[in-house]
Scaffold this motif. Structure first.
Motif, PDB file in Angstrom:
ATOM      1  N   SER A   8       0.806  -1.167   0.074  1.00 54.28           N
ATOM      2  CA  SER A   8      -0.230   0.111   0.079  1.00 54.28           C
ATOM      3  C   SER A   8       0.801   1.148   0.169  1.00 54.28           C
ATOM      4  O   SER A   8       0.691   2.050  -0.768  1.00 54.28           O
ATOM      5  CB  SER A   8      -1.137  -0.070   1.302  1.00 54.28           C
ATOM      6  OG  SER A   8      -1.585   1.167   1.224  1.00 54.28           O
ATOM      7  N   LYS A  12       0.951   4.231  -2.940  1.00 53.45           N
ATOM      8  CA  LYS A  12       0.682   5.695  -2.629  1.00 53.45           C
ATOM      9  C   LYS A  12       1.839   6.383  -3.221  1.00 53.45           C
ATOM     10  O   LYS A  12       1.785   7.499  -3.759  1.00 53.45           O
ATOM     11  CB  LYS A  12       0.691   6.002  -1.285  1.00 53.45           C
ATOM     12  CG  LYS A  12      -0.641   5.587  -0.511  1.00 53.45           C
ATOM     13  CD  LYS A  12      -0.633   5.614   1.089  1.00 53.45           C
ATOM     14  CE  LYS A  12      -1.983   5.108   1.543  1.00 53.45           C
ATOM     15  NZ  LYS A  12      -1.753   5.219   2.889  1.00 53.45           N
ATOM     16  N   VAL A  44      -7.818   2.860  -7.134  1.00 59.14           N
ATOM     17  CA  VAL A  44      -7.870   4.369  -6.355  1.00 59.14           C
ATOM     18  C   VAL A  44      -9.129   4.673  -6.291  1.00 59.14           C
ATOM     19  O   VAL A  44      -9.985   4.520  -7.179  1.00 59.14           O
ATOM     20  CB  VAL A  44      -6.929   5.438  -7.461  1.00 59.14           C
ATOM     21  CG1 VAL A  44      -6.878   6.628  -6.466  1.00 59.14           C
ATOM     22  CG2 VAL A  44      -5.596   4.812  -7.391  1.00 59.14           C
ATOM     23  N   THR A  48      -9.160   9.691  -2.526  1.00 62.25           N
ATOM     24  CA  THR A  48      -7.562   9.645  -2.697  1.00 62.25           C
ATOM     25  C   THR A  48      -7.114  10.367  -3.688  1.00 62.25           C
ATOM     26  O   THR A  48      -6.306  11.421  -3.622  1.00 62.25           O
ATOM     27  CB  THR A  48      -6.881   8.078  -2.732  1.00 62.25           C
ATOM     28  OG1 THR A  48      -7.456   7.314  -1.836  1.00 62.25           O
ATOM     29  CG2 THR A  48      -5.588   8.252  -2.807  1.00 62.25           C
TER      30      THR A  48
END
Length: 118
Positions: A8, A12, A44, A48
């Motif tokens: 994760s 990101k 996504v 976000t």
């Protein structure tokens, strides 16, 4: 260490680069960006993406314009600015350097044991 958490964090870190790559090809609105990322298997959500787009706009890397839509209200299409293109070139260099380093380290490291072997 949780592998999912590490994955994760890696995603990101790559998201900004991936969004800029998409917008370097053509101006797009948020749902198009989400769809293209999903096609590339980078999931996504709007919660976000929108803050990222807003930050990139504030930093001068993106611009946007409203365009009429045949399917509802006008849509905000994002595009790279000249500054955004320069920034993306820098990210390209950084990505290539990181990928090269990782490959060198993988080739240098002893092979990981095969989990299927007893």
């Amino acid at each position: 260490m949780n592998v999912d958490n590490a994955k994760s964090q890696m995603r990101k870190g790559m998201l900004e680069y991936c969004v800029l790559l998409l917008l370097s090809r053509e101006a797009s609105y948020a749902n198009d960006i989400i769809g293209r990322l999903k096609q590339a298997e980078l999931i996504v959500v709007e919660g976000t993406l929108y803050p990222l787009l807003t930050r990139l706009k504030k930093e001068g890397l993106l611009s946007y314009e409203w365009k009429e839509s045949r399917q509802g209200p006008p849509r905000k299409y994002y595009a790279l600015t000249n500054e955004g293109r320069s920034f993306l070139n820098g990210l390209d260099d950084a990505w290539n350097e990181l990928a090269r380093t990782v490959m060198l380290l993988k080739n240098m490291a002893p092979q990981l044991p095969n989990q299927q072997e007893g």
